[in-house]
Scaffold this motif. Structure first.
Motif, PDB file in Angstrom:
ATOM      1  N   VAL A  99      40.018  -5.754   3.116  1.00 14.33           N
ATOM      2  CA  VAL A  99      40.948  -6.749   2.134  1.00 14.33           C
ATOM      3  C   VAL A  99      41.962  -7.409   2.949  1.00 14.33           C
ATOM      4  CG1 VAL A  99      42.241  -6.831   0.106  1.00 14.33           C
ATOM      5  CG2 VAL A  99      40.199  -5.216   0.343  1.00 14.33           C
ATOM      6  N   PRO A 100      42.050  -8.654   2.889  1.00  9.08           N
ATOM      7  CA  PRO A 100      43.271  -9.151   3.898  1.00  9.08           C
ATOM      8  C   PRO A 100      44.601  -8.629   3.222  1.00  9.08           C
ATOM      9  CG  PRO A 100      41.860 -11.116   3.235  1.00  9.08           C
ATOM     10  CD  PRO A 100      41.304  -9.595   2.416  1.00  9.08           C
ATOM     11  N   GLU A 108      54.834 -11.321   5.255  1.00  4.99           N
ATOM     12  CA  GLU A 108      55.701 -12.618   5.160  1.00  4.99           C
ATOM     13  C   GLU A 108      55.105 -13.568   6.090  1.00  4.99           C
ATOM     14  OE1 GLU A 108      59.608 -12.240   7.139  1.00  4.99           O
ATOM     15  OE2 GLU A 108      58.965 -10.118   7.544  1.00  4.99           O
ATOM     16  N   TYR A 109      54.313 -13.643   7.074  1.00  2.69           N
ATOM     17  CA  TYR A 109      54.013 -14.545   8.170  1.00  2.69           C
ATOM     18  C   TYR A 109      52.505 -15.221   7.571  1.00  2.69           C
ATOM     19  CZ  TYR A 109      57.693 -11.942  10.378  1.00  2.69           C
ATOM     20  OH  TYR A 109      58.677 -11.826  10.821  1.00  2.69           O
ATOM     21  N   GLY A 110      51.863 -14.437   6.675  1.00  6.98           N
ATOM     22  CA  GLY A 110      50.480 -15.054   6.116  1.00  6.98           C
ATOM     23  C   GLY A 110      49.602 -13.829   5.889  1.00  6.98           C
ATOM     24  N   TRP A 111      48.432 -14.055   5.488  1.00 11.86           N
ATOM     25  CA  TRP A 111      47.351 -12.978   5.185  1.00 11.86           C
ATOM     26  C   TRP A 111      47.001 -12.657   6.783  1.00 11.86           C
ATOM     27  CZ3 TRP A 111      47.139 -11.301   0.455  1.00 11.86           C
ATOM     28  CH2 TRP A 111      47.037 -11.814  -0.455  1.00 11.86           C
ATOM     29  N   LEU A 112      46.780 -11.267   6.899  1.00 12.99           N
ATOM     30  CA  LEU A 112      46.367 -10.671   7.873  1.00 12.99           C
ATOM     31  C   LEU A 112      44.978 -10.262   7.663  1.00 12.99           C
ATOM     32  CD1 LEU A 112      47.179  -9.542  10.785  1.00 12.99           C
ATOM     33  CD2 LEU A 112      47.938  -7.415   9.721  1.00 12.99           C
ATOM     34  N   LEU A 113      44.077 -10.962   8.465  1.00  8.56           N
ATOM     35  CA  LEU A 113      42.591 -10.845   8.343  1.00  8.56           C
ATOM     36  C   LEU A 113      42.294 -10.136   9.412  1.00  8.56           C
ATOM     37  CD1 LEU A 113      39.910 -11.490   7.035  1.00  8.56           C
ATOM     38  CD2 LEU A 113      40.021 -13.648   8.290  1.00  8.56           C
ATOM     39  N   PHE A 114      41.340  -8.966   9.415  1.00 16.21           N
ATOM     40  CA  PHE A 114      40.624  -8.293  10.396  1.00 16.21           C
ATOM     41  C   PHE A 114      39.270  -8.788  10.315  1.00 16.21           C
ATOM     42  CE2 PHE A 114      44.228  -5.767   9.535  1.00 16.21           C
ATOM     43  CZ  PHE A 114      44.584  -5.341  10.736  1.00 16.21           C
TER      44      PHE A 114
END
Length: 292
Positions: free
Chosen positions: A191-192, A196-202
């Motif tokens: 799950v992303p 505060e800087y954006g969606w962190l996607l692995f």
């Protein structure tokens, strides 16, 4: 930047006393709820048919498992070879699992729901087509559900009003033939994570050598179709013996990343055989996603 393997890793091994998980345990989703860690994981038994099991933990390290799977093949020709690779999203007071059906001719992506993480009810497929690595965002956008998925070989995004009918599909990330490690195919992990800087996607990728490696990207908070930054380097690759040698060699694969205090817990499978954990300060991972 590299994630650091936890000293207690691997955390979970096959259980020879349970036929359904006697050979491999891998590709796990972990959810934090009511002060506990809940794991849904893929398991293969002596027949190599995949089931989804459940385990619970107080600290995310020592796990107690149920003796029986929580999801087994139940749809006949569509999934008789197995149910695979759960990702679990808490949303609007429920839990939604995205998992893959492996059936007679191919595989396709399914969505299920639960109130307690143990009893699951199918909602329906994302589409009856070759597709997997699908995961729901943990909040709606513009009143719609948002999902990432993998029609070969790209990461796609799609939208739905009801979790049944999905539209507005488009590619947001593709393999990079000139970059090396992710030259052939890529897919979303867990799950992303909202920052505060954006969606962190692995996400994972592999090249012509079929070595699965891991990295991150940063997606726009309001419009996740926009990739704000995608580092060229990786955060993890197979290094340990149990990650290099196993049922499928040279694979690190993840369905879950969790924020635990100030740290990032990255649950992953090594060589489709065991479940491990790697960690890093969350700030370092975000900085890498922004500037790496």
């Amino acid at each position: 930047m590299r994630l650091v393997r936890h000293p207690q890793s691997p955390l979970m091994y096959p259980n020879p006393l349970h036929r359904w998980e006697a050979m491999n345990v891998f590709n796990s989703a972990v959810v934090q709820h009511n002060g506990l860690f809940h794991m849904l994981y893929r398991a293969q038994g002596v027949d190599f048919i995949s089931h989804i099991g459940y385990a619970v933990s107080k600290d995310g390290l020592k796990w107690n498992r149920l003796e029986e799977p929580v999801i087994s093949p139940h749809l006949g020709r569509d999934d008789y070879r197995g149910v695979e690779d759960p990702r679990v999203t808490p949303l609007d007071g429920k839990f939604y699992m995205t998992y893959t059906l492996y059936g007679e001719n191919s595989f396709y992506p399914m969505i299920a729901q639960s109130n307690n993480l143990i009893d699951w009810e199918d909602i329906g497929p994302l589409e009856k087509a070759e597709n997997k690595d699908h995961v729901l965002f943990p909040e709606k956008m513009g009143g719609r559900y948002v999902i990432l998925h993998r029609r070969p070989k790209h990461i796609w995004i799609g939208y739905s009003d009801d979790l049944l009918n999905w539209t507005d599909h488009e590619v947001i990330m593709s393999p990079r033939p000139d970059n090396g490690w992710d030259a052939t195919s890529i897919g979303s992990n867990g799950v992303p994570i909202k920052t505060e800087y954006g969606w962190l996607l692995f996400y994972h990728g592999y090249n012509e050598e079929h070595v699965y490696r891991q990295s991150v990207a940063l997606l726009d908070l309001e419009d996740p179709r926009k990739v704000l930054h995608r580092p060229k380097d990786i955060i993890m690759e197979p290094e340990e013996t149990w990650e290099i040698k196993g049922d499928v060699p040279n694979v690190i694969f993840s369905c879950s990343a969790n924020v635990v205090g100030d740290d990032l817990y990255f649950y992953y499978a090594g060589a489709d055989r065991l479940i491990g954990l790697a960690t890093a300060p969350l700030k370092d991972v975000i900085d890498f996603a922004r500037f790496g």
